[in-house]
Motif scaffolding. Sequence first.
Motif, short mmCIF file in Angstrom:
data_model
loop_
_atom_site.label_atom_id
_atom_site.label_comp_id
_atom_site.label_asym_id
_atom_site.label_seq_id
_atom_site.Cartn_x
_atom_site.Cartn_y
_atom_site.Cartn_z
N ILE A 108 44.89 41.66 43.28
CA ILE A 108 44.09 42.70 43.94
C ILE A 108 43.51 43.72 42.96
O ILE A 108 42.35 44.06 43.02
N MET A 109 44.33 44.22 42.09
CA MET A 109 43.93 45.35 41.25
C MET A 109 42.81 45.08 40.25
O MET A 109 42.08 46.01 39.91
N THR A 115 35.02 46.47 39.02
CA THR A 115 34.30 46.59 40.29
C THR A 115 32.93 45.94 40.24
O THR A 115 32.59 45.15 41.13
N THR A 116 32.15 46.27 39.24
CA THR A 116 30.79 45.74 39.16
C THR A 116 30.80 44.22 39.11
O THR A 116 30.05 43.56 39.84
N ARG A 117 31.66 43.66 38.29
CA ARG A 117 31.73 42.20 38.16
C ARG A 117 32.11 41.55 39.49
O ARG A 117 31.51 40.55 39.89
N TYR A 118 33.09 42.12 40.19
CA TYR A 118 33.54 41.53 41.45
C TYR A 118 32.46 41.65 42.53
O TYR A 118 32.24 40.70 43.30
N ALA A 121 29.67 39.15 41.85
CA ALA A 121 30.07 37.79 42.25
C ALA A 121 29.94 37.61 43.76
O ALA A 121 29.46 36.57 44.23
N ALA A 122 30.34 38.62 44.51
CA ALA A 122 30.24 38.54 45.98
C ALA A 122 28.78 38.52 46.41
O ALA A 122 28.40 37.79 47.33
N VAL A 123 27.95 39.31 45.75
CA VAL A 123 26.53 39.39 46.08
C VAL A 123 25.85 38.03 45.83
O VAL A 123 25.04 37.58 46.63
N ARG A 124 26.19 37.40 44.72
CA ARG A 124 25.59 36.09 44.41
C ARG A 124 25.89 35.05 45.49
O ARG A 124 25.09 34.16 45.75
#
Length: 183
Positions: A108-109, A115-118, A121-124
């Motif tokens: 989780i952490m 944050t930006t990377r995660y 990835a979700a946006v893609r």
Amino acid sequence: MIPVTVLFASILQLLLAGTFFVIPVVGRRRGPAAQRAAESEVAGQGLPGAVLARHRIDFGASRASVVLAMSIGVCLAALALLNLSGSGTGRILSWIFQAVVLVLGCVIMPGEVFTTRYIKAAVRKSDDPDLRRLDVGAFVEAAVKVYPSWFRGVIAARLVLATAGSLLVIIMLAMPAAGEYFA
């Protein structure tokens, strides 16, 4: 006399507990302003700020997350005090609880630190064309600027303490000197 291994393990637990008190309090206080800053940046990119809420992108701390974090902090502090007092129960519970925290730290952490990377990835992976058009780095940076400059360091410290620190606590409490102390 408290062995160095037990003392070190307890200090790590107390430091980690401190991060579980500080992060949610700051997140609760500054989160709404950070969310507004992110939404404003999204609006500046020509999209409705509500696109973040629609995809559950939130830079604050919910009441439930604050309660959960504070509860974890209390457990860690209690375990540290039990270990310092020589309680065998504290030692056993520390092994169990630190293993759980280690898993949380690995799963989780990292999303809080990277944050930006995660979010990218979700946006893609999103089917929402509006979301895919966003400059994620810009709205994350807008939100981050609302928080105190030291806050990112505390978040990173929690990740390190939850992972490497938890592993060290488990190892330190398993050392022979600790075993003699808890006997």
